[in-house]
Scaffold this active site. Sequence first.
Site, PDB file in Angstrom:
ATOM      1  N   CYS A  22       0.960  -1.161   0.090  1.00 43.36           N
ATOM      2  CA  CYS A  22       0.022   0.089  -0.110  1.00 43.36           C
ATOM      3  C   CYS A  22       0.826   1.210  -0.144  1.00 43.36           C
ATOM      4  O   CYS A  22       1.500   1.584  -1.011  1.00 43.36           O
ATOM      5  CB  CYS A  22      -0.899   0.020   1.216  1.00 43.36           C
ATOM      6  N   HIS A  66      -3.640  -5.077   1.518  1.00 43.29           N
ATOM      7  CA  HIS A  66      -2.762  -5.559   2.841  1.00 43.29           C
ATOM      8  C   HIS A  66      -2.608  -7.018   2.998  1.00 43.29           C
ATOM      9  O   HIS A  66      -3.302  -7.432   3.985  1.00 43.29           O
ATOM     10  CB  HIS A  66      -3.219  -4.758   3.808  1.00 43.29           C
ATOM     11  N   GLU A  77      -0.464  -8.624   4.874  1.00 46.39           N
ATOM     12  CA  GLU A  77      -0.277  -8.887   6.167  1.00 46.39           C
ATOM     13  C   GLU A  77      -1.504  -8.948   7.196  1.00 46.39           C
ATOM     14  O   GLU A  77      -1.298  -9.221   8.483  1.00 46.39           O
ATOM     15  CB  GLU A  77       0.899  -7.967   6.520  1.00 46.39           C
TER      16      GLU A  77
HETATM   17  N1  LIG Z   1      -3.009   1.627   4.078  1.00 43.44           N
HETATM   18  C1  LIG Z   1      -2.458   2.612   3.477  1.00 43.44           C
HETATM   19  O1  LIG Z   1      -1.090   2.038   3.484  1.00 43.44           O
HETATM   20  C2  LIG Z   1      -2.527   3.949   2.962  1.00 43.44           C
HETATM   21  C3  LIG Z   1      -1.825   4.475   1.841  1.00 43.44           C
HETATM   22  C4  LIG Z   1      -1.987   5.767   1.494  1.00 43.44           C
HETATM   23  N2  LIG Z   1      -1.906   6.688   3.027  1.00 43.44           N
HETATM   24  C5  LIG Z   1      -3.355   6.175   1.060  1.00 43.44           C
HETATM   25  O2  LIG Z   1      -4.241   6.518   1.751  1.00 43.44           O
HETATM   26  O3  LIG Z   1      -3.326   5.853  -0.185  1.00 43.44           O
END
Ligand SMILES: NC(=O)CC[C@H](N)C(=O)O
Length: 258
Positions: free
Chosen positions: A95, A220, A222
């Site tokens: 992400c 994600h 994880e």
């Molecule tokens: N969960 C995250 O890593 C979010 C990634 C980034 N802050 C976004 O909002 O796109």
Amino acid sequence: MTPNVLILRAPGINRDADAALACELAGATAERVHVNRVAEGAVRLRDYAMLIIPGGFSYGDHLGAGKLLAVDLAHRLGDQIRDFVADGRPVIGICNGFQVLVKAGVLPGDAGAPSVTLTENCSARFECRWVHLQADPQSRCIFTRGIELPIEIPIAHGEGRIAVSDDAALERLRAGGQVALRYVAEDGGVVEYPANPNGSLDNIAGLCNPQGNVLGLMPHPENAVLPQQHPRWTREPWRIAGDGLALFQNAVAYAKSL
Ligand SMILES: NC(=O)CC[C@H](N)C(=O)O
């Protein structure tokens, strides 16, 4: 030998502990190391078997999600990361970590002007839910090896839309086996929003470098390693593990083979 994973910490990163648990469940050891300690030489990237850049809101997403940490890494750790990747060691950006790898020029790893970026979701909203993903069978990605059925993983982001500079660049990614994962329906069918949560071109959810040892993805994995993390775990047959664990198990097995 048990691979030791460097999980990068930086201001605003918030998924480092989750990534450490995923690595330990996959049979590795994990150290959560602040970017300053690597930059100051207190630790060296080459002393680790794998690098994870976790999710979060690094440097508050100022100037665009991942941008400032990308500039920081390119400026202070560029040579170490280039050598680490060239050695074929596994790197995963999750992400915010994906946004960092793209904006630091590590992904998609093509020479010349950047052909890919990550930008605001089409909905112009922060999207947070579970989605289904399909690994591209043509992909060279070492993290998705053997993952044939759709997997179910959560997403949570505001700037996850993959944009590619032109059709030729998209064709290069496809032909080069660099499209690692796509958003799909539960049965693997083609989807639109909201199953594709951000409007990414070609429903791309994850890209790898030409060699396949660097993966960036918006979902994600994880946060889908324990059976109890699944939202329907009490209402469906027991899962021995979350779908995301396989990506870390693949990476650990690959790291051991180096
Ligand atoms: N969960 C995250 O890593 C979010 C990634 C980034 N802050 C976004 O909002 O796109």
